[in-house]
Scaffold this active site. Structure first.
Site, PDB file in Angstrom:
ATOM      1  N   ASP A  31      -9.681  21.192  27.873  1.00  0.00           N
ATOM      2  CA  ASP A  31     -10.510  20.360  27.217  1.00  0.00           C
ATOM      3  C   ASP A  31     -11.703  21.245  26.635  1.00  0.00           C
ATOM      4  O   ASP A  31     -12.309  21.690  27.630  1.00  0.00           O
ATOM      5  CB  ASP A  31     -11.007  19.117  27.924  1.00  0.00           C
ATOM      6  CG  ASP A  31      -9.869  18.230  28.313  1.00  0.00           C
ATOM      7  OD1 ASP A  31      -9.346  17.643  27.083  1.00  0.00           O
ATOM      8  OD2 ASP A  31      -9.359  17.936  29.455  1.00  0.00           O
ATOM      9  N   ASP A 171      -3.245  11.011  26.949  1.00  0.00           N
ATOM     10  CA  ASP A 171      -4.305  11.526  27.705  1.00  0.00           C
ATOM     11  C   ASP A 171      -5.482  10.910  28.398  1.00  0.00           C
ATOM     12  O   ASP A 171      -6.068  10.156  27.642  1.00  0.00           O
ATOM     13  CB  ASP A 171      -5.146  12.811  26.837  1.00  0.00           C
ATOM     14  CG  ASP A 171      -5.894  13.699  27.364  1.00  0.00           C
ATOM     15  OD1 ASP A 171      -6.064  13.587  28.749  1.00  0.00           O
ATOM     16  OD2 ASP A 171      -6.834  14.336  26.771  1.00  0.00           O
TER      17      ASP A 171
HETATM   18  C1  DX5 Z   1     -10.900  13.514  28.906  1.00  0.00           C
HETATM   19  C2  DX5 Z   1      -9.927  14.526  28.866  1.00  0.00           C
HETATM   20  C3  DX5 Z   1      -8.731  14.352  29.306  1.00  0.00           C
HETATM   21  C4  DX5 Z   1      -8.883  14.296  30.997  1.00  0.00           C
HETATM   22  C5  DX5 Z   1      -7.564  13.814  31.771  1.00  0.00           C
HETATM   23  O1  DX5 Z   1     -11.841  13.682  27.754  1.00  0.00           O
HETATM   24  O2  DX5 Z   1      -9.519  14.724  27.318  1.00  0.00           O
HETATM   25  O3  DX5 Z   1      -7.881  15.616  29.355  1.00  0.00           O
HETATM   26  O4  DX5 Z   1      -9.601  15.427  31.601  1.00  0.00           O
HETATM   27  O5  DX5 Z   1      -7.918  13.793  33.201  1.00  0.00           O
HETATM   28  P1  DX5 Z   1      -7.615  12.625  33.958  1.00  0.00           P
HETATM   29  O6  DX5 Z   1      -5.987  12.641  34.046  1.00  0.00           O
HETATM   30  O7  DX5 Z   1      -8.408  12.859  35.416  1.00  0.00           O
HETATM   31  O8  DX5 Z   1      -7.904  11.569  33.403  1.00  0.00           O
HETATM   32 ZN    ZN Z   2      -8.024  16.037  27.058  1.00  0.00          ZN
END
Ligand code: DX5
Ligand code: ZN
Length: 210
Positions: A31, A171
């Site tokens: 990310d 996601d």
């Molecule tokens: C949020 C990100 C995600 C997040 C996912 O902006 O794009 O990829 O890190 O993490 P979890 O699974 O903890 O929601």
């Molecule tokens: Zn993400």
């Protein structure tokens, strides 16, 4: 269902990446938040580059920035399977898709929880993946937004009737219960962060999701 592991909510990122290497996860989800396009946890590119070099998994890059010329070029030097950016940037979308493809990397378009699927439809013939956000982007560890299920089902049905070869990724907030729900649709690629990385046994959590 393939799995892409996010480390955005980890305090000790390098250790988490080493543990991800030991699992059968398909990708590592990277990310990139610039703090302008969305607020959230900013990890600068030079740090992400180091982290990525430690990874034995190919990268599934999620760009949360408007500065796409700059960052597509930077990330393209890493071991990327996908580079995904947001349809909400609105400008020059086709140009950026072409730029990603020019490096031999698959291109994805991400869509925020409150953006209509209509916004993505004009580009489905050009892209490889749609990333449906099930949380407001910026941070790991948020709760899955339930209205995403309907959106995923609608997108799946739409793609089934078209000839476009596009996979669906989801996601945000994926853990055991939400993982089961998306698996039923089914979704091709699932991002999971805190559910996996908060455990002592990453592989066991990945097995649960699969
Ligand atoms: C949020 C990100 C995600 C997040 C996912 O902006 O794009 O990829 O890190 O993490 P979890 O699974 O903890 O929601
Ligand atoms: Zn993400």
């Amino acid at each position: 269902m393939k799995i892409s592991v996010s480390f955005l909510s980890c305090k000790k990122i390098l250790e988490a990446v080493k543990q991800i290497n030991l699992t059968d996860a398909d990708y590592i989800h990277v990310d990139f938040v610039d703090g302008k396009f969305v607020k959230g946890r900013k990890i600068p590119f030079h740090q992400l580059k180091k982290i990525s070099k430690l990874s034995s998994k190919r990268l599934d890059v999620h760009l949360m920035t408007n500065q796409l010329n700059r960052y597509i070029k930077k990330f393209a030097s890493l071991n990327c399977e996908y580079i995904t950016f947001h349809v909400e940037v609105e400008k020059n979308i086709e140009k950026y898709i072409e730029l990603i493809h020019s490096y031999g990397i698959k291109a994805g378009l991400a869509i925020n929880p409150d953006t209509s699927l209509e916004k993505i439809k004009p580009y489905l013939g050009m892209i490889d993946l749609v990333l449906v956000m099930s949380v407001v982007p910026g941070y790991g560890g948020q709760e899955f937004l339930p209205h995403t299920i309907e959106k995923l089902k609608n997108l799946k049905a739409y793609l089934k009737d078209s000839k476009d070869q596009v996979i669906i990724e989801v996601d945000g907030g994926i853990k055991e219960d939400t993982g089961k729900e998306v698996k039923q649709i089914p979704i091709d690629l699932v991002v999971s962060g805190s559910y996996i990385t908060s455990s002592d046994d990453f592989q066991e959590r990945i097995n649960q999701l699969r």
